[in-house]
Motif scaffolding. Structure first.
Motif, short mmCIF file in Angstrom:
data_model
loop_
_atom_site.label_atom_id
_atom_site.label_comp_id
_atom_site.label_asym_id
_atom_site.label_seq_id
_atom_site.Cartn_x
_atom_site.Cartn_y
_atom_site.Cartn_z
N PHE A 287 -16.80 -3.94 6.86
CA PHE A 287 -16.62 -2.65 7.54
C PHE A 287 -16.57 -1.62 6.42
CE2 PHE A 287 -14.54 -0.88 11.60
CZ PHE A 287 -14.97 0.40 11.34
N MET A 288 -17.71 -0.96 6.15
CA MET A 288 -17.85 -0.12 4.98
C MET A 288 -17.81 1.37 5.34
SD MET A 288 -17.86 -2.48 2.79
CE MET A 288 -18.21 -1.55 1.29
N SER A 289 -18.08 2.20 4.33
CA SER A 289 -18.15 3.66 4.48
C SER A 289 -16.83 4.29 4.88
CB SER A 289 -19.26 4.05 5.47
OG SER A 289 -20.50 3.55 5.04
N GLU A 290 -15.72 3.60 4.60
CA GLU A 290 -14.37 4.17 4.79
C GLU A 290 -14.10 4.60 6.23
OE1 GLU A 290 -14.54 7.29 1.91
OE2 GLU A 290 -14.63 5.93 0.21
N THR A 291 -14.74 3.92 7.19
CA THR A 291 -14.69 4.34 8.59
C THR A 291 -13.60 3.63 9.37
OG1 THR A 291 -17.09 4.63 8.44
CG2 THR A 291 -16.14 4.70 10.63
N PHE A 292 -13.02 2.56 8.84
CA PHE A 292 -12.05 1.76 9.58
C PHE A 292 -10.91 2.59 10.18
CE2 PHE A 292 -8.28 -0.99 9.74
CZ PHE A 292 -8.75 -2.07 10.47
N PRO A 293 -10.36 3.61 9.49
CA PRO A 293 -9.23 4.35 10.08
C PRO A 293 -9.56 5.17 11.32
CG PRO A 293 -9.19 4.53 7.69
CD PRO A 293 -10.53 3.94 8.06
N VAL A 294 -10.82 5.20 11.78
CA VAL A 294 -11.09 5.90 13.05
C VAL A 294 -10.58 5.09 14.24
CG1 VAL A 294 -13.12 7.03 12.08
CG2 VAL A 294 -13.42 4.94 13.45
N CYS B 132 -14.00 -7.94 4.91
CA CYS B 132 -13.83 -6.95 3.84
C CYS B 132 -13.86 -5.55 4.46
CB CYS B 132 -14.93 -7.08 2.80
SG CYS B 132 -14.98 -8.69 2.02
N ILE B 133 -12.79 -4.79 4.25
CA ILE B 133 -12.61 -3.48 4.88
C ILE B 133 -12.46 -2.42 3.81
CG2 ILE B 133 -11.21 -2.13 6.48
CD1 ILE B 133 -10.23 -4.80 7.67
N ASP B 134 -13.33 -1.43 3.86
CA ASP B 134 -13.38 -0.34 2.88
C ASP B 134 -12.63 0.86 3.45
OD1 ASP B 134 -14.41 1.19 0.63
OD2 ASP B 134 -15.84 2.08 2.02
N ILE B 135 -11.62 1.37 2.71
CA ILE B 135 -10.76 2.44 3.22
C ILE B 135 -10.55 3.50 2.15
CG2 ILE B 135 -8.47 3.00 4.15
CD1 ILE B 135 -8.36 0.22 5.32
N ASP B 136 -10.65 4.75 2.54
CA ASP B 136 -10.42 5.86 1.64
C ASP B 136 -8.94 5.93 1.25
OD1 ASP B 136 -10.98 8.17 0.24
OD2 ASP B 136 -10.85 9.49 1.97
N ARG B 137 -8.67 6.25 0.00
CA ARG B 137 -7.29 6.53 -0.39
C ARG B 137 -6.82 7.76 0.37
NH1 ARG B 137 -4.99 8.25 -6.43
NH2 ARG B 137 -3.72 9.94 -5.58
N GLN B 138 -5.66 7.64 1.00
CA GLN B 138 -5.17 8.72 1.87
C GLN B 138 -3.90 9.32 1.28
OE1 GLN B 138 -4.95 6.45 5.54
NE2 GLN B 138 -6.90 7.24 6.23
N VAL C 201 -8.22 10.32 12.14
CA VAL C 201 -8.15 9.34 11.06
C VAL C 201 -6.73 8.76 11.01
CG1 VAL C 201 -8.39 8.96 8.57
CG2 VAL C 201 -9.91 10.58 9.74
N ARG C 202 -6.61 7.47 11.26
CA ARG C 202 -5.30 6.82 11.23
C ARG C 202 -4.82 6.65 9.79
NH1 ARG C 202 -3.00 2.73 15.12
NH2 ARG C 202 -1.22 1.79 14.06
N TYR C 203 -3.52 6.82 9.57
CA TYR C 203 -2.95 6.61 8.25
C TYR C 203 -2.96 5.12 7.95
CZ TYR C 203 -0.01 7.42 4.19
OH TYR C 203 0.48 7.49 2.90
N THR C 204 -3.71 4.70 6.94
CA THR C 204 -3.90 3.28 6.66
C THR C 204 -3.68 3.01 5.17
OG1 THR C 204 -5.58 3.17 8.41
CG2 THR C 204 -5.46 1.30 6.90
N THR C 205 -2.72 2.16 4.89
CA THR C 205 -2.42 1.74 3.52
C THR C 205 -2.52 0.22 3.48
OG1 THR C 205 -0.05 1.47 3.93
CG2 THR C 205 -0.80 3.68 3.26
N PRO C 206 -2.51 -0.39 2.29
CA PRO C 206 -2.54 -1.86 2.25
C PRO C 206 -1.45 -2.53 3.07
CG PRO C 206 -3.06 -0.98 0.09
CD PRO C 206 -2.67 0.20 0.94
N SER C 207 -0.25 -1.97 3.07
CA SER C 207 0.84 -2.60 3.81
C SER C 207 0.63 -2.51 5.33
CB SER C 207 2.19 -1.98 3.43
OG SER C 207 2.22 -0.61 3.76
#
Length: 258
Positions: free
Chosen positions: A109-116, A141-147, A211-217
């Protein structure tokens, strides 16, 4: 009603600040992740929210069998025009889906889109859908922008203006932040306004993207709650050695199907 930037497959990636060479670098990184975390060869890959699947095209050219899913018929049509025999598409919502396919070795899941994926129920149903599509031990594998934290706004507020070019066309881009309720899980409500200056006349698109707030935890918690996955690794900026505290742009969560 203004159209969406996603109705213009040759334009939307530059509007989202994708840089030349970014996708090939991501594909190299993904192949290294597969080699690092899978004992068996990775041959079949599911590309989620794929758009016209630029990652899938590169993987398919290297001999992988790739299936892409996306909700946009425009994007899927564009992908099919560019695809070879190793890449095929299904139109599916990402929140919940079933595919007439045997299980995959890995999903991306690329292009930092997962938090939608904003709602808890949608997030869990998404992970369950992906889990059902993977072999046991398969990777997601999930690609996520640093938020980084951003100030809450009480009214629609201009964030920035910029210009770009894509497919020989000039783009005028304006980005806005919008108000969020205090109890919302959102990181932001991102509004993208893009004027595409076609020779036949300009077209203005508008997209509103929660955009949902998404961190590793929080991703680790969602994986556990789905009862489908366990988080096994987090990597920053396409590096296997950079620590989380030095992450500059984005991170990749690697989940394993249990």
């Amino acid at each position: 009603m203004e159209p969406s930037i996603y109705e213009y497959p040759d334009v939307f990636r530059r509007a989202h600040l994708e840089s030349p060479g970014e996708i090939p670098a991501e594909v190299i990184f993904l192949r290294q992740v597969f080699e690092r975390h899978r004992k068996n060869p990775t041959r079949r890959i599911l590309d989620i929210a794929c758009g016209d699947s630029p990652h899938g095209r590169l993987l398919a050219e290297d001999g992988f069998e790739v299936v892409g899913i996306d909700r946009s018929p425009t994007m899927i049509a564009a992908g099919r025009r560019k695809a070879n025999a190793n890449l095929r598409f299904y139109r599916r919502p990402i929140e919940q889906f079933i595919l007439p396919e045997r299980p995959f070795d890995a999903a991306i899941f690329m292009s930092e889109t997962f938090p939608v994926i904003v709602e808890n129920a949608d997030l869990l149903s998404h992970l369950k859908s992906v889990g059902r599509s993977l072999k046991r031990g398969g990777l997601y594998c999930i690609d996520i922008d640093r938020q980084d934290p951003i100030p809450r706004v009480s009214q629609r507020t201009m964030w920035r203006e910029r210009t770009a070019r894509a497919a020989g066309v000039a783009l005028d881009i304006r980005e806005f932040h919008r108000p969020i309720a205090w109890h919302s899980p959102l990181h932001s409500i991102y509004e993208l306004e893009c004027t595409i200056n076609f020779a036949a006349g300009p077209v203005t698109t508008r997209d509103l993207i929660p955009v949902r707030y998404t961190t590793p935890s929080t991703l680790e918690l969602a994986a556990l709650a789905s009862a489908m996955f366990k988080m096994i690794a987090v990597y920053c900026d396409l590096s296997f050695t950079k620590p989380l505290d030095r992450c500059r742009y984005r991170w990749t969560g690697v989940l394993r199907r249990v």
